[in-house]
Design an enzyme around this catalytic site. Structure first.
Site, PDB file in Angstrom:
ATOM      1  N   HIS A  95      -2.922   1.445  -4.438  1.00  0.00           N
ATOM      2  CA  HIS A  95      -4.039   0.853  -3.701  1.00  0.00           C
ATOM      3  C   HIS A  95      -5.340   1.090  -4.448  1.00  0.00           C
ATOM      4  O   HIS A  95      -5.637   2.222  -4.849  1.00  0.00           O
ATOM      5  CB  HIS A  95      -4.143   1.437  -2.288  1.00  0.00           C
ATOM      6  CG  HIS A  95      -5.261   0.839  -1.487  1.00  0.00           C
ATOM      7  ND1 HIS A  95      -5.280  -0.504  -1.136  1.00  0.00           N
ATOM      8  CD2 HIS A  95      -6.406   1.376  -0.991  1.00  0.00           C
ATOM      9  CE1 HIS A  95      -6.379  -0.758  -0.447  1.00  0.00           C
ATOM     10  NE2 HIS A  95      -7.075   0.363  -0.362  1.00  0.00           N
ATOM     11  N   SER A  96      -6.108   0.022  -4.648  1.00  0.00           N
ATOM     12  CA  SER A  96      -7.413   0.075  -5.290  1.00  0.00           C
ATOM     13  C   SER A  96      -7.282   0.670  -6.695  1.00  0.00           C
ATOM     14  O   SER A  96      -6.560   0.115  -7.519  1.00  0.00           O
ATOM     15  CB  SER A  96      -8.375   0.866  -4.405  1.00  0.00           C
ATOM     16  OG  SER A  96      -9.705   0.690  -4.810  1.00  0.00           O
ATOM     17  N   MET A  97      -7.943   1.785  -6.994  1.00  0.00           N
ATOM     18  CA  MET A  97      -7.784   2.414  -8.303  1.00  0.00           C
ATOM     19  C   MET A  97      -6.318   2.658  -8.609  1.00  0.00           C
ATOM     20  O   MET A  97      -5.872   2.528  -9.762  1.00  0.00           O
ATOM     21  CB  MET A  97      -8.555   3.729  -8.368  1.00  0.00           C
ATOM     22  CG  MET A  97      -8.491   4.430  -9.714  1.00  0.00           C
ATOM     23  SD  MET A  97      -9.301   6.046  -9.775  1.00  0.00           S
ATOM     24  CE  MET A  97      -7.978   7.102  -9.152  1.00  0.00           C
ATOM     25  N   SER A 122      -2.389  -3.376  -4.494  1.00  0.00           N
ATOM     26  CA  SER A 122      -3.111  -3.562  -3.239  1.00  0.00           C
ATOM     27  C   SER A 122      -4.611  -3.323  -3.416  1.00  0.00           C
ATOM     28  O   SER A 122      -5.021  -2.362  -4.071  1.00  0.00           O
ATOM     29  CB  SER A 122      -2.554  -2.572  -2.195  1.00  0.00           C
ATOM     30  OG  SER A 122      -3.376  -2.512  -1.047  1.00  0.00           O
TER      31      SER A 122
END
Length: 255
Positions: A95-97, A122
């Site tokens: 997720h993200s990073m 994500s």
């Protein structure tokens, strides 16, 4: 809530035991996030899946270790940790990073002759979709405003000066890592399928930026858009986990 290590040092955590050998879902947290963010995922999907969560340095029980401020270095270290776990099929969820880290680890694993069966990316734009961002250089007030904008942090934490002193240095280091990340070469691809998931009001990724993930895989590409912002998955956890289980099951049967 630190979980048990897997025999791979401090990097990989297991909160629940899988019922039998099978696919392993490796979860990579967002900037400022920790392995415990994925405890609910582990609780829901185990024991059918062996859910593992990555614990980056600089947080929770690793808070005394220096953070890694470079995505490539982080990916190098994690690749070495995950290679011994490739005796079972691996699936990645970032997720993200974490999506960027998972992508770079995938690239390194493929160079080593193995690959996850699917990469779930994500809340993150494609590796080649660049923005000029410098939140990591801003003051503490700007960092707190960023947390408020993303609406993924308990408001009580943002009102606690002691907690803020603990989390802001880690968050700043993670933001430095992801904001200075550049995919080299920009057209780099992986061979495994890529499944993207985003919120339709996420300030960090647009649909167009998400669609560009398609250019980074020679495998199948799918995109799922949910109502919500950067942490859309908190409100849509059941649907996200259904997508994960269904997609992994199509490739490697989940018992």
């Amino acid at each position: 809530m630190t979980g048990t290590t897997t025999g791979n040092g401090a990097w990989v955590r297991r909160f629940h035991t899988a019922s039998a050998p099978g696919p392993r879902l490796v979860c990579f947290p967002h900037a400022g996030g920790a392995a415990s963010f994925f405890f609910p995922v582990s609780k829901q999907l185990s024991p059918a899946l062996d859910v593992l969560a990555i614990q980056y340095p600089g947080r929770q029980d690793r808070r005394r270790e220096p953070c890694v401020e470079d995505i490539a270095t982080l990916a190098d270290r994690l690749t070495a940790e995950l290679l011994p776990l490739t005796d079972q099929p691996l699936a990645f969820f970032g997720h993200s990073m974490g999506a960027v880290v998972a992508f770079e680890v995938t690239r390194r694993l493929e160079k080593a002759g193995t690959s996850p069966i699917v990469l779930f990316a994500s809340g993150r734009r494609a590796p080649s979709s660049l923005r000029q961002e410098s939140v990591h250089r801003a003051g503490d007030r700007a960092m707190i405003a960023e947390l408020q904008r993303l609406d993924g942090t308990d408001a009580r934490m943002l009102d606690d000066p002691e907690l803020l002193r603990m989390i802001l240095p880690t968050l700043r280091s993670d933001y430095k890592a992801v904001e200075t990340y550049r995919c080299e070469p920009p057209e780099a691809t992986v061979s495994c399928p890529v499944v993207t998931l985003i919120g339709d009001t996420d300030p960090h990724v647009t649909r167009e930026e998400c669609l560009r993930w398609k250019t980074h895989t020679s495998g199948q590409f799918d995109m799922h858009v949910f109502n919500g912002g950067h942490f859309y998955l908190n409100a849509h956890a059941a649907s996200v986990m259904e997508i994960i289980v269904e997609r992994i099951g199509e490739i490697s049967p989940v018992k």
